[in-house]
Design an enzyme around this catalytic site. Structure first.
Site, PDB file in Angstrom:
ATOM      1  N   SER A  64      44.282  50.273  38.149  1.00 57.38           N
ATOM      2  CA  SER A  64      43.470  49.068  38.341  1.00 57.38           C
ATOM      3  C   SER A  64      41.982  49.373  38.474  1.00 57.38           C
ATOM      4  O   SER A  64      41.586  50.410  39.030  1.00 57.38           O
ATOM      5  CB  SER A  64      43.956  48.380  39.624  1.00 57.38           C
ATOM      6  OG  SER A  64      43.015  47.430  40.059  1.00 57.38           O
TER       7      SER A  64
ATOM      8  N   GLU B 204      40.234  48.101  40.561  1.00 57.17           N
ATOM      9  CA  GLU B 204      39.935  48.131  41.999  1.00 57.17           C
ATOM     10  C   GLU B 204      39.755  49.574  42.485  1.00 57.17           C
ATOM     11  O   GLU B 204      39.233  49.794  43.574  1.00 57.17           O
ATOM     12  CB  GLU B 204      41.037  47.437  42.806  1.00 57.17           C
ATOM     13  CG  GLU B 204      41.059  45.918  42.657  1.00 57.17           C
ATOM     14  CD  GLU B 204      39.922  45.195  43.374  1.00 57.17           C
ATOM     15  OE1 GLU B 204      39.522  45.630  44.465  1.00 57.17           O
ATOM     16  OE2 GLU B 204      39.412  44.201  42.816  1.00 57.17           O
TER      17      GLU B 204
ATOM     18  N   TYR C 281      44.870  48.555  48.887  1.00 57.50           N
ATOM     19  CA  TYR C 281      45.435  48.429  47.538  1.00 57.50           C
ATOM     20  C   TYR C 281      44.765  49.420  46.583  1.00 57.50           C
ATOM     21  O   TYR C 281      45.430  50.166  45.858  1.00 57.50           O
ATOM     22  CB  TYR C 281      45.238  46.990  47.038  1.00 57.50           C
ATOM     23  CG  TYR C 281      45.529  46.800  45.566  1.00 57.50           C
ATOM     24  CD1 TYR C 281      46.832  46.712  45.093  1.00 57.50           C
ATOM     25  CD2 TYR C 281      44.479  46.701  44.631  1.00 57.50           C
ATOM     26  CE1 TYR C 281      47.089  46.537  43.727  1.00 57.50           C
ATOM     27  CE2 TYR C 281      44.732  46.525  43.283  1.00 57.50           C
ATOM     28  CZ  TYR C 281      46.036  46.441  42.833  1.00 57.50           C
ATOM     29  OH  TYR C 281      46.290  46.267  41.495  1.00 57.50           O
TER      30      TYR C 281
HETATM   31  P1  NAP Z   1      52.173  40.517  40.165  1.00 56.40           P
HETATM   32  O1  NAP Z   1      52.248  39.256  39.391  1.00 56.40           O
HETATM   33  O2  NAP Z   1      51.711  40.472  41.583  1.00 56.40           O
HETATM   34  O3  NAP Z   1      53.605  41.206  40.128  1.00 56.40           O
HETATM   35  C1  NAP Z   1      53.950  42.271  40.984  1.00 56.40           C
HETATM   36  C2  NAP Z   1      55.380  42.646  40.716  1.00 56.40           C
HETATM   37  O4  NAP Z   1      55.753  43.771  41.538  1.00 56.40           O
HETATM   38  C3  NAP Z   1      56.397  41.533  41.021  1.00 56.40           C
HETATM   39  O5  NAP Z   1      57.349  41.502  39.980  1.00 56.40           O
HETATM   40  C4  NAP Z   1      57.052  42.012  42.303  1.00 56.40           C
HETATM   41  O6  NAP Z   1      58.390  41.603  42.477  1.00 56.40           O
HETATM   42  C5  NAP Z   1      57.039  43.525  42.079  1.00 56.40           C
HETATM   43  N1  NAP Z   1      57.270  44.276  43.296  1.00 56.40           N
HETATM   44  C6  NAP Z   1      56.668  44.097  44.505  1.00 56.40           C
HETATM   45  N2  NAP Z   1      57.197  44.954  45.406  1.00 56.40           N
HETATM   46  C7  NAP Z   1      58.149  45.678  44.763  1.00 56.40           C
HETATM   47  C8  NAP Z   1      59.057  46.689  45.162  1.00 56.40           C
HETATM   48  N3  NAP Z   1      59.101  47.142  46.422  1.00 56.40           N
HETATM   49  N4  NAP Z   1      59.901  47.195  44.247  1.00 56.40           N
HETATM   50  C9  NAP Z   1      59.903  46.726  42.967  1.00 56.40           C
HETATM   51  N5  NAP Z   1      59.068  45.777  42.521  1.00 56.40           N
HETATM   52  C10 NAP Z   1      58.208  45.254  43.416  1.00 56.40           C
HETATM   53  O7  NAP Z   1      51.234  41.575  39.400  1.00 56.40           O
HETATM   54  P2  NAP Z   1      50.641  41.511  37.904  1.00 56.40           P
HETATM   55  O8  NAP Z   1      49.384  40.736  37.924  1.00 56.40           O
HETATM   56  O9  NAP Z   1      51.715  41.206  36.966  1.00 56.40           O
HETATM   57  O10 NAP Z   1      50.184  43.036  37.721  1.00 56.40           O
HETATM   58  C11 NAP Z   1      51.082  44.023  37.239  1.00 56.40           C
HETATM   59  C12 NAP Z   1      50.625  45.375  37.703  1.00 56.40           C
HETATM   60  O11 NAP Z   1      49.312  45.634  37.216  1.00 56.40           O
HETATM   61  C13 NAP Z   1      50.540  45.543  39.211  1.00 56.40           C
HETATM   62  O12 NAP Z   1      50.876  46.879  39.513  1.00 56.40           O
HETATM   63  C14 NAP Z   1      49.077  45.296  39.521  1.00 56.40           C
HETATM   64  O13 NAP Z   1      48.696  45.943  40.713  1.00 56.40           O
HETATM   65  C15 NAP Z   1      48.440  45.916  38.299  1.00 56.40           C
HETATM   66  N6  NAP Z   1      47.143  45.351  37.923  1.00 56.40           N
HETATM   67  C16 NAP Z   1      46.995  44.015  37.777  1.00 56.40           C
HETATM   68  C17 NAP Z   1      45.767  43.502  37.399  1.00 56.40           C
HETATM   69  C18 NAP Z   1      45.576  42.004  37.198  1.00 56.40           C
HETATM   70  O14 NAP Z   1      44.424  41.572  37.113  1.00 56.40           O
HETATM   71  N7  NAP Z   1      46.632  41.226  37.075  1.00 56.40           N
HETATM   72  C19 NAP Z   1      44.700  44.359  37.153  1.00 56.40           C
HETATM   73  C20 NAP Z   1      44.905  45.734  37.282  1.00 56.40           C
HETATM   74  C21 NAP Z   1      46.127  46.228  37.651  1.00 56.40           C
HETATM   75  P3  NAP Z   1      58.782  40.247  43.333  1.00 56.40           P
HETATM   76  O15 NAP Z   1      58.475  39.120  42.420  1.00 56.40           O
HETATM   77  O16 NAP Z   1      60.226  40.406  43.578  1.00 56.40           O
HETATM   78  O17 NAP Z   1      57.933  40.280  44.558  1.00 56.40           O
END
Ligand code: NAP
Length: 329
Positions: A126, A128, A150
């Site tokens: 990320s 971040e 985070y």
């Molecule tokens: P998100 O919508 O918050 O989804 C997070 C996912 O992680 C959910 O499916 C959640 O499952 C799962 N999770 C949480 N705790 C877990 C555990 N203990 N074991 C297994 N799964 C678990 O995030 P996103 O926006 O799709 O982002 C995807 C990834 O990219 C993340 O790693 C995020 O940090 C990273 N990222 C995102 C952005 C952005 O702008 N969106 C930018 C940079 C990096 P539940 O639904 O069951 O809680």
């Protein structure tokens, strides 16, 4: 058919990536945590082609079992405690899931893949991690200075991915993605909180929007474009790390103003209230990415611009809120 396992399948990116891979002919497996996870149930309704595998990034043996079952060619590790504000309140859990979870998945990959490991691994890093930025714009060479638990956990996940690639010859890539949004973005994130509130204010269902600082600048793209970069990274001859970004930065204030305007409301200040509760203990002021490496080596570039992104999200939320209020009448 190629096989892919996605962690974080119930999240925003997991869903877009599942659709992309399914369209390319993959068998898609999705790791879902918990014993009766409501988002897992919804996922099966929306994306019935995904085969759900139970597992948790806090539980190594469940990851080993998931890999043994799915036998994936590609692993996309998107699972995380991904909400920065919550990471200040649940820092230990964030370190465990977002940081150590990456190590567990890499270990599971080593255990199941053996020598000459055929699996390919993608880590969701990320912007971040850049936090209090050391240079602008930020590229793969910019030093990290995370500003939240985070961000710190993501730095660990990034570094351990690079370390396992160097140490054990794993095909492991890290995508340093800048913010990306969509109508599937969780309601807790500022962009979706804004577009949903704007829709509700427009329909007379809500009267104000409480936000933290409006000054931070972010490089915002569309999630549907960004998952394509993830896939492209795993199709290269050699594993590597890439920044994925639009190269444009906008303030939260600009996002808010544009969202209200997209709903036909010009005097947005009337509705927005600043609230201390939404201020972060340490803020990231300015993020803007240099994705020239992804452009030249992956041939990737974003398709959706900032204005289209905001208006698409507002239009979606207006539709959704209209349907909800019709149903409840
Ligand atoms: P998100 O919508 O918050 O989804 C997070 C996912 O992680 C959910 O499916 C959640 O499952 C799962 N999770 C949480 N705790 C877990 C555990 N203990 N074991 C297994 N799964 C678990 O995030 P996103 O926006 O799709 O982002 C995807 C990834 O990219 C993340 O790693 C995020 O940090 C990273 N990222 C995102 C952005 C952005 O702008 N969106 C930018 C940079 C990096 P539940 O639904 O069951 O809680």
């Amino acid at each position: 058919m190629p096989r892919a396992l996605i962690t974080g399948i119930t999240g925003q990116d997991g869903q877009y990536l599942a659709e992309l891979l399914h369209g390319k002919g993959y068998d898609v497996f999705g790791l879902v945590k918990g014993q009766n996870n409501p988002r897992g149930v919804l996922l099966q309704e929306e994306l019935p082609f995904v085969e759900v595998v139970s597992g948790d990034l806090q539980d190594l043996l469940s990851l080993v079992a998931a890999l043994e079952y799915a036998q994936p060619d590609e692993i996309y590790n998107l699972g995380a405690m991904s909400f920065v504000a919550l990471s200040f309140r649940q820092s230990e859990l964030t370190a465990n899931v977002t940081g150590l979870g990456v190590l567990r998945m890499l270990e599971a990959m080593r255990m199941v893949g053996g020598t000459d490991n055929p699996m390919r691994f993608y880590q969701a890093s990320s912007s971040e991690m850049f936090g209090k930025v050391r240079e602008t714009p930020q590229s793969e060479r910019t030093p990290f200075y995370p500003r939240s638990p985070y961000g710190v956990a993501k730095v660990f996940g990034h570094d351990i991915t690079v370390n396992y690639r160097d140490s054990y010859g794993l095909y492991a890539c890290s995508g340093i993605l800048f913010n990306h949004e969509s109508p599937r973005r969780g309601m807790e994130f500022v962009t979706r909180k804004v577009t949903n509130a704007v829709a509700r204010i427009k329909l007379g269902l809500q009267h104000e929007l409480a936000l933290g600082s409006l000054d931070p600048h972010r490089d915002w793209g569309f999630a549907g474009d960004y998952v394509e970069a993830m896939w492209l990274m795993l199709q290269q001859d050699e594993p590597d790390d890439f920044v994925v970004a639009t190269g444009e930065t906008h303030s939260v204030r600009e996002f808010v103003e544009l969202a209200f305007r997209a709903a036909g409301i010009e005097d947005w200040q009337r509705y927005v209230r600043q609230d201390e509760r939404f201020m972060r203990p340490a803020e990231v002021d300015l993020l803007v990415g240099d994705a020239s490496k992804a452009r030249s080596l992956l041939g990737w570039k974003p398709r959706m611009g900032f204005e289209e992104l905001v208006t698409t999200m507002v239009a979606h939320d207006l539709d959704q809120e209209r349907q909800r209020s019709t149903r409840s009448r």
